[in-house]
Design an enzyme around this catalytic site. Structure first.
Site, PDB file in Angstrom:
ATOM      1  N   ASP A 175      -8.472   1.359   2.296  1.00  0.00           N
ATOM      2  CA  ASP A 175      -7.322   1.348   1.380  1.00  0.00           C
ATOM      3  C   ASP A 175      -7.294   2.577   0.478  1.00  0.00           C
ATOM      4  O   ASP A 175      -7.356   2.475  -0.754  1.00  0.00           O
ATOM      5  CB  ASP A 175      -7.329   0.074   0.531  1.00  0.00           C
ATOM      6  CG  ASP A 175      -7.154  -1.181   1.364  1.00  0.00           C
ATOM      7  OD1 ASP A 175      -6.006  -1.567   1.608  1.00  0.00           O
ATOM      8  OD2 ASP A 175      -8.177  -1.749   1.797  1.00  0.00           O
ATOM      9  N   HIS A 228      -4.632   4.639   0.384  1.00  0.00           N
ATOM     10  CA  HIS A 228      -3.256   4.633  -0.126  1.00  0.00           C
ATOM     11  C   HIS A 228      -2.812   6.024  -0.595  1.00  0.00           C
ATOM     12  O   HIS A 228      -2.269   6.184  -1.702  1.00  0.00           O
ATOM     13  CB  HIS A 228      -3.100   3.625  -1.264  1.00  0.00           C
ATOM     14  CG  HIS A 228      -3.065   2.195  -0.806  1.00  0.00           C
ATOM     15  ND1 HIS A 228      -1.919   1.577  -0.388  1.00  0.00           N
ATOM     16  CD2 HIS A 228      -4.068   1.284  -0.666  1.00  0.00           C
ATOM     17  CE1 HIS A 228      -2.182   0.329  -0.038  1.00  0.00           C
ATOM     18  NE2 HIS A 228      -3.484   0.126  -0.187  1.00  0.00           N
ATOM     19  N   ASP A 263      -4.819   1.348   5.865  1.00  0.00           N
ATOM     20  CA  ASP A 263      -4.031   1.813   4.720  1.00  0.00           C
ATOM     21  C   ASP A 263      -4.524   3.171   4.226  1.00  0.00           C
ATOM     22  O   ASP A 263      -4.732   3.379   3.020  1.00  0.00           O
ATOM     23  CB  ASP A 263      -4.066   0.791   3.580  1.00  0.00           C
ATOM     24  CG  ASP A 263      -3.074  -0.344   3.790  1.00  0.00           C
ATOM     25  OD1 ASP A 263      -2.297  -0.263   4.752  1.00  0.00           O
ATOM     26  OD2 ASP A 263      -3.076  -1.301   3.008  1.00  0.00           O
ATOM     27  N   ASN A 265      -1.360  -2.512   6.869  1.00  0.00           N
ATOM     28  CA  ASN A 265       0.020  -2.985   6.773  1.00  0.00           C
ATOM     29  C   ASN A 265       0.940  -1.953   6.144  1.00  0.00           C
ATOM     30  O   ASN A 265       2.166  -2.064   6.264  1.00  0.00           O
ATOM     31  CB  ASN A 265       0.073  -4.277   5.956  1.00  0.00           C
ATOM     32  CG  ASN A 265      -0.451  -4.095   4.544  1.00  0.00           C
ATOM     33  OD1 ASN A 265      -1.548  -3.571   4.343  1.00  0.00           O
ATOM     34  ND2 ASN A 265       0.308  -4.517   3.548  1.00  0.00           N
ATOM     35  N   HIS A 266       0.379  -0.918   5.496  1.00  0.00           N
ATOM     36  CA  HIS A 266       1.216   0.105   4.886  1.00  0.00           C
ATOM     37  C   HIS A 266       1.498   1.258   5.840  1.00  0.00           C
ATOM     38  O   HIS A 266       2.559   1.863   5.763  1.00  0.00           O
ATOM     39  CB  HIS A 266       0.560   0.642   3.607  1.00  0.00           C
ATOM     40  CG  HIS A 266       0.748  -0.233   2.420  1.00  0.00           C
ATOM     41  ND1 HIS A 266       1.716  -0.013   1.462  1.00  0.00           N
ATOM     42  CD2 HIS A 266       0.092  -1.352   2.025  1.00  0.00           C
ATOM     43  CE1 HIS A 266       1.641  -0.947   0.537  1.00  0.00           C
ATOM     44  NE2 HIS A 266       0.665  -1.775   0.851  1.00  0.00           N
ATOM     45  N   HIS A 288      -8.120  -5.711   8.752  1.00  0.00           N
ATOM     46  CA  HIS A 288      -7.248  -5.422   7.608  1.00  0.00           C
ATOM     47  C   HIS A 288      -6.263  -6.578   7.477  1.00  0.00           C
ATOM     48  O   HIS A 288      -5.128  -6.521   7.940  1.00  0.00           O
ATOM     49  CB  HIS A 288      -6.507  -4.097   7.821  1.00  0.00           C
ATOM     50  CG  HIS A 288      -5.817  -3.593   6.591  1.00  0.00           C
ATOM     51  ND1 HIS A 288      -6.374  -2.657   5.742  1.00  0.00           N
ATOM     52  CD2 HIS A 288      -4.627  -3.909   6.037  1.00  0.00           C
ATOM     53  CE1 HIS A 288      -5.556  -2.400   4.756  1.00  0.00           C
ATOM     54  NE2 HIS A 288      -4.474  -3.163   4.904  1.00  0.00           N
ATOM     55  N   HIS A 322      -7.754  -4.343   3.098  1.00  0.00           N
ATOM     56  CA  HIS A 322      -6.517  -4.922   2.559  1.00  0.00           C
ATOM     57  C   HIS A 322      -6.694  -5.507   1.160  1.00  0.00           C
ATOM     58  O   HIS A 322      -5.785  -5.405   0.334  1.00  0.00           O
ATOM     59  CB  HIS A 322      -5.948  -5.988   3.497  1.00  0.00           C
ATOM     60  CG  HIS A 322      -4.629  -6.538   3.030  1.00  0.00           C
ATOM     61  ND1 HIS A 322      -3.495  -5.757   2.925  1.00  0.00           N
ATOM     62  CD2 HIS A 322      -4.253  -7.776   2.636  1.00  0.00           C
ATOM     63  CE1 HIS A 322      -2.496  -6.494   2.492  1.00  0.00           C
ATOM     64  NE2 HIS A 322      -2.925  -7.720   2.298  1.00  0.00           N
ATOM     65  N   HIS A 375      -7.979  -5.285  -2.517  1.00  0.00           N
ATOM     66  CA  HIS A 375      -8.282  -4.119  -3.339  1.00  0.00           C
ATOM     67  C   HIS A 375      -9.444  -4.331  -4.302  1.00  0.00           C
ATOM     68  O   HIS A 375      -9.950  -3.367  -4.869  1.00  0.00           O
ATOM     69  CB  HIS A 375      -7.030  -3.703  -4.133  1.00  0.00           C
ATOM     70  CG  HIS A 375      -6.006  -3.008  -3.296  1.00  0.00           C
ATOM     71  ND1 HIS A 375      -5.051  -2.168  -3.826  1.00  0.00           N
ATOM     72  CD2 HIS A 375      -5.802  -2.998  -1.956  1.00  0.00           C
ATOM     73  CE1 HIS A 375      -4.295  -1.690  -2.846  1.00  0.00           C
ATOM     74  NE2 HIS A 375      -4.731  -2.195  -1.708  1.00  0.00           N
TER      75      HIS A 375
END
Length: 726
Positions: A17, A19, A57, A124-125, A213, A241, A243
């Site tokens: 993650d 991001h 992610d 998923n992002h 994830h 996934h 955080h």
């Protein structure tokens, strides 16, 4: 087996993650995400690891900006490419693990020098989407920077095959399963449609490592992945996934494996889970044993959070019965925020290197103060506006608009709006931050206070999620139309319906649809269909055709009507050249529309919408030969006998000059025109039907002598005659 040494140890840097690209438009926090990712990659190079494992992610969006892609590629190239050889040997069939043009690990490519390979699944992002079903990781893989594995092309039939790696006498089976919608994955596991593969030989010698994830906590009944769904032969599961950083592996006695949750490297919401210190893990695998060393990230923006209850604060709880106390209450809250700012800066400075002579200024921290302001009976707390209060710290904090959050606890969980609709309590809405909750949960919390009678609630949340997460612009419209169509069909199938029982039947059918959707038996069968794009439509100038209002075709009957109207319009359209007047006259004569030919030749095909914009050029769809007849209609054999007249005159028939309509086209009429366009199928069919049924007498002049619809050039005598008349 001989004794294992450090030469047999596989060192893996584990992170999830990242991001990259989160809030990149913010002038204060815009660079936080890629700076943290760059620190992770620098740690991999400094610690001399054998590989990097990313748990999804990597990007915050599935269409990352150029800036985000540039920063990621820059960090990967700076830290992962080099002359140091990679000591990992691949033993599995790489074509089954890595799809695409380069179906092998990047460090075995003879054209690239990779010293630290990066293995990653998608989350998923940054999931695949659009034409070709490509993800941002596909771009990194084709450039030789990332090994993208764990793909899930079929969400209802998943096969998980490991990447088999070996270093010395240590064998590593790396499993990966990219993100699948939680409810769908739960259903797939429950139906036994997920299959895990193991090495064919020496199964007891392999260390089985898996990364997933998915939701780790049970937010809904099926909206998560239970740990007991995973196979028991695994040794360690890296969970992405979520955080919240839970870097220390936790043992699951039921499944006999450990679970590690590294968490995110950047705070994407102001929640308690994000306030936990951020870490990555340095995983060392030797034989079947492993060791995890947490590594604290230093570039993460400091984040301090605190929650207070005004009625329990000694200094201000008496203010509830005092008038004009806003100033005193605000002063107390400002003091608490100032303490949080100093606390965050002090914690950040402790993490920095002591050997650095130049003292770096601490970045502006993230501060969140949650205040529960329920007053005792008969009292009241006069709180300042949250926006105005937050603006007091413009030069001190990074989140200048949401420093404080007020909420109140009540016995009831709903409240009334002016329109009469029931709304969730303010505290519930405050906790449902858009960055920290899924769309389905937000919709569910809102709809729990409502009383839906026609639309199913869980399908409603799914449609909203498709509209927001997947940018499906027609998801809501399709959902409403399909739900109404199902309700109407249900009522029409019932013989006798009393008006008093009508609403009960509608509510029962709605409950049935919700049960079918929850069981996975109700799916959106029909894809969104769009009306054909006009020939002169320019997407660059006029915009995307799928975004235009009224483009969506709701029913198949509507598509057929559009096809008939288009066919009629093409038949009535005036032709150029000699047959202009005759063609118009013939098209208007028949009273009934001719039935379309078999295979749907008389109807225009409705274009099925893709998730991305349509290409301006016509794409070719490659299909099997068995289905070719359904997509392509073979033109009927030309009936030359029906098209040609029985007798032909040897000499051309003289035609009277056409009367002038306007002065502007007088010059154009005096010139001869060549028509190189093929007549449409509807025009040909109209001519054939007209000649066969003798619905209208057709003269010789109405039929072109040329079978290919090319108008012959006028003879010399005709040209001279025309010039003499001029």
């Amino acid at each position: 087996m001989p004794a294992l040494t450090t030469a047999d140890t596989i060192r893996i840097l584990v992170a999830t993650d990242s991001h990259v690209g989160y809030n990149e438009r913010d002038h204060i926090r815009g660079d936080d995400s890629w700076r943290s990712f760059h620190e992770v990659m620098c740690l991999a190079k400094e610690r001399d690891v054998d590989m990097v494992l990313l748990g999804g992610d990597l990007f915050h969006e599935n269409k990352p900006s150029r800036k985000s892609m540039y920063q990621v590629m820059r960090s990967l190239r700076m830290n992962c490419l080099g002359e140091k050889p990679c000591e990992l040997e691949v033993l599995s069939d790489m074509s089954e693990n890595f799809q695409g043009a380069f179906n092998h690990v990047n460090y075995e490519d003879p054209d690239i020098n990779v010293s630290i390979p990066v293995f990653s699944i998608h989350g998923n992002h940054d999931d695949p989407s659009g034409e070709g079903h490509f993800a941002a990781l596909d771009l990194l893989q084709v450039s030789g920077l990332v090994n993208y594995f764990g793909r899930t092309p079929e969400s209802d039939n998943i096969q998980v095959k490991p990447v088999l790696l070996q270093k010395g006498n240590t064998k590593l089976a790396l499993y990966g399963m990219s993100n699948v919608r939680d409810e769908r994955l739960f259903r797939t596991f429950r139906d036994g449609k997920v299959k895990f593969f193991q090495p064919g030989t020496q199964k007891q010698d392999w260390f089985n490592l898996m990364t997933v994830h998915q939701n780790h906590h049970r937010y809904t009944e099926t909206g998560y992945l239970p740990e007991n769904f995973l196979p028991g032969f695994l040794d360690l599961v890296v969970w992405g996934h979520e955080h919240e950083c839970l870097i220390d592996p936790r043992y699951n006695p039921e499944m006999n494996f450990h679970v590690m949750q590294p968490g995110s490297s950047v705070a994407t919401s102001l929640m308690p889970g994000e306030a936990v210190p951020k870490h990555v893990a340095l995983l060392s695998v030797t034989g079947r044993d492993f060791n995890v060393e947490p590594v604290r990230l230093k570039t993460v923006r400091p984040f301090a959070m605190k929650e207070i209850v005004l009625s329990e604060e000694k200094n201000i709880k008496h203010l509830a019965r005092k008038e004009n106390h806003r100033t005193e209450l605000t002063r107390h809250l400002i003091t608490i925020v100032d303490e949080l700012i100093e606390q965050a800066k002090a914690e950040w400075k402790e993490l920095q290197d002591d050997d650095d002579d130049t003292e770096e200024e601490a970045p502006k921290p993230l501060i969140r103060l949650r205040v529960e302001y329920s007053a005792p009976e008969g009292g009241n707390y006069d709180c300042e506006n949250p926006q105005r209060f937050s603006n007091r710290f413009v030069e001190k904090v990074a989140n200048v608009t949401d420093v404080i959050q007020f909420y109140r606890k009540k016995a009831s969980s709903t409240r009334k709006t002016k329109g009469g609709a029931d709304m969730p309590e303010e505290s519930v809405l405050a906790q449902l931050a858009i960055d920290s909750v899924r769309i389905e949960k937000l919709v569910r919390e809102f709809l729990e206070a409502q009383n839906l009678t026609i639309l199913p609630q869980n399908s409603f949340g799914d449609a909203v999620s498709q509209f927001v997460d997947k940018d499906d612009r027609h998801a809501m419209e399709m959902f409403v139309q399909e739900s109404l169509k199902s309700q109407i069909k249900h009522l029409m199938d019932v013989d006798k319906v009393d008006e008093e029982d009508l609403m009960d039947m509608v509510d029962q059918h709605r409950s049935k649809l919700e049960q079918l959707f929850a069981a996975g038996e109700l799916k959106r069968v029909r894809k969104a269909k769009l009306r054909p794009k006009p020939d002169g439509w320019n997407s660059d100038l006029d915009g995307n055709w799928s975004d235009q209002p009224g483009v969506l075709v709701h029913t198949d009957n509507e598509a057929e009507m559009d096809g008939d109207e288009d066919a009629a319009a093409s038949a009535v359209a005036p032709a150029k050249g000699r047959g202009k007047a005759a063609a118009t006259k013939k098209a208007a004569a028949p009273a009934k529309k001719a039935p379309p030919a078999k295979g749907g030749r008389g109807k225009k095909k409705v274009v099925e919408e893709e998730s991305e914009e349509e290409d301006e050029d016509n794409d070719i769809l490659m299909v099997d030969s068995d289905h070719e007849s359904q997509l392509f209609v073979q033109p009927p054999a030309p009936n030359r006998a029906a098209q040609k007249p029985a007798t032909r005159k040897a000499s051309p028939v003289k035609r009277a000059p056409a009367p002038r309509k306007t002065a502007n086209n007088s010059t154009a009429k005096s010139q001869s025109k060549l028509d190189f366009s093929q007549p449409s199928f509807s025009q040909r069919k109209s001519q054939v039907n007209g000649a066969t049924k003798k619905m209208q007498q057709v003269s010789d002049d109405d039929i072109s002598d040329d079978e290919d619809a090319f108008e012959p050039a006028p003879s010399t005598a005709t040209v001279r005659s025309t010039r003499s008349r001029r």
